[in-house]
Design a protein around this motif. Sequence first.
Motif, PDB file in Angstrom:
ATOM      1  N   ALA A 125       1.172  13.753 -14.947  1.00  0.00           N
ATOM      2  CA  ALA A 125       1.589  12.540 -14.119  1.00  0.00           C
ATOM      3  C   ALA A 125       2.092  12.888 -12.771  1.00  0.00           C
ATOM      4  O   ALA A 125       3.115  13.707 -12.751  1.00  0.00           O
ATOM      5  CB  ALA A 125       2.569  11.600 -14.939  1.00  0.00           C
ATOM      6  N   THR A 126       1.891  12.261 -11.738  1.00  0.00           N
ATOM      7  CA  THR A 126       2.213  12.287 -10.694  1.00  0.00           C
ATOM      8  C   THR A 126       3.459  11.371 -10.223  1.00  0.00           C
ATOM      9  O   THR A 126       3.276  10.310 -10.460  1.00  0.00           O
ATOM     10  CB  THR A 126       1.462  12.169  -9.427  1.00  0.00           C
ATOM     11  N   PRO A 127       4.721  12.040  -9.763  1.00  0.00           N
ATOM     12  CA  PRO A 127       5.741  11.072  -9.660  1.00  0.00           C
ATOM     13  C   PRO A 127       5.429  10.061  -8.547  1.00  0.00           C
ATOM     14  O   PRO A 127       4.774  10.338  -7.646  1.00  0.00           O
ATOM     15  CB  PRO A 127       6.995  12.103  -9.219  1.00  0.00           C
ATOM     16  N   PHE A 128       5.831   8.883  -8.724  1.00  0.00           N
ATOM     17  CA  PHE A 128       5.426   7.637  -7.672  1.00  0.00           C
ATOM     18  C   PHE A 128       5.942   7.858  -6.463  1.00  0.00           C
ATOM     19  O   PHE A 128       5.278   7.540  -5.631  1.00  0.00           O
ATOM     20  CB  PHE A 128       6.123   6.545  -8.269  1.00  0.00           C
ATOM     21  N   TYR A 129       7.039   8.743  -6.461  1.00  0.00           N
ATOM     22  CA  TYR A 129       7.714   8.823  -4.878  1.00  0.00           C
ATOM     23  C   TYR A 129       6.732   9.809  -4.007  1.00  0.00           C
ATOM     24  O   TYR A 129       6.848   9.609  -2.800  1.00  0.00           O
ATOM     25  CB  TYR A 129       8.907   9.153  -4.971  1.00  0.00           C
ATOM     26  N   PHE A 130       5.812  10.443  -4.567  1.00  0.00           N
ATOM     27  CA  PHE A 130       4.764  11.271  -3.877  1.00  0.00           C
ATOM     28  C   PHE A 130       4.045  10.512  -2.980  1.00  0.00           C
ATOM     29  O   PHE A 130       3.620  10.893  -2.081  1.00  0.00           O
ATOM     30  CB  PHE A 130       4.029  12.208  -4.817  1.00  0.00           C
ATOM     31  N   TYR A 131       3.722   9.297  -3.462  1.00  0.00           N
ATOM     32  CA  TYR A 131       3.093   8.385  -2.509  1.00  0.00           C
ATOM     33  C   TYR A 131       3.679   7.813  -1.467  1.00  0.00           C
ATOM     34  O   TYR A 131       2.987   7.032  -0.674  1.00  0.00           O
ATOM     35  CB  TYR A 131       2.239   7.262  -3.331  1.00  0.00           C
ATOM     36  N   PHE A 132       4.769   7.877  -1.310  1.00  0.00           N
ATOM     37  CA  PHE A 132       5.766   7.319  -0.079  1.00  0.00           C
ATOM     38  C   PHE A 132       5.653   8.036   1.084  1.00  0.00           C
ATOM     39  O   PHE A 132       5.733   7.494   2.269  1.00  0.00           O
ATOM     40  CB  PHE A 132       7.513   7.389  -0.755  1.00  0.00           C
TER      41      PHE A 132
END
Length: 149
Positions: free
Chosen positions: A68-75
């Motif tokens: 899983a990729t942490p959601f905050y990486f997309y910020f």
Amino acid sequence: MANQLFYSLLMMATGIGIPIMAALSAGLGSRYGNSAFAASVLFLVALTISLVFLFAVQGGLPSFPKKATPFYFYFGGIFVAFYVLSITWIAPKFGVGNAVAFVLLGQIISMATIDQFGLMGAPVHTISLQRSAGLVLMALGVFMAVRRS
């Protein structure tokens, strides 16, 4: 060592491009009289180039990450949009040099913090006395570069 030189030169070229991008973005925003529209045009051009690079150079879409990729990486996209929108809006009023100089100051503060604490998975590089002196000199350089005598 060859990789270090390549990486250094590539990032220096990237740094050279930031004020050029700021001047071009500011000019586009001024010509249209609408910085948000100008930024949208710039994002469309960037998306097109990214997609061409993705398919022509990288060989197409990657497989999904195994973990899983942490959601905050997309910020990161938020910061890209914030930079382009703000530089397009502010540079014509504040000057490209001033705008980019204070962006540099923000980068100095941010990179030192990220490195010190290893934020977002970055390697930890503690702030030594020598590094602190370098950071202070860089910050002073920013202020000296924008100061009008």
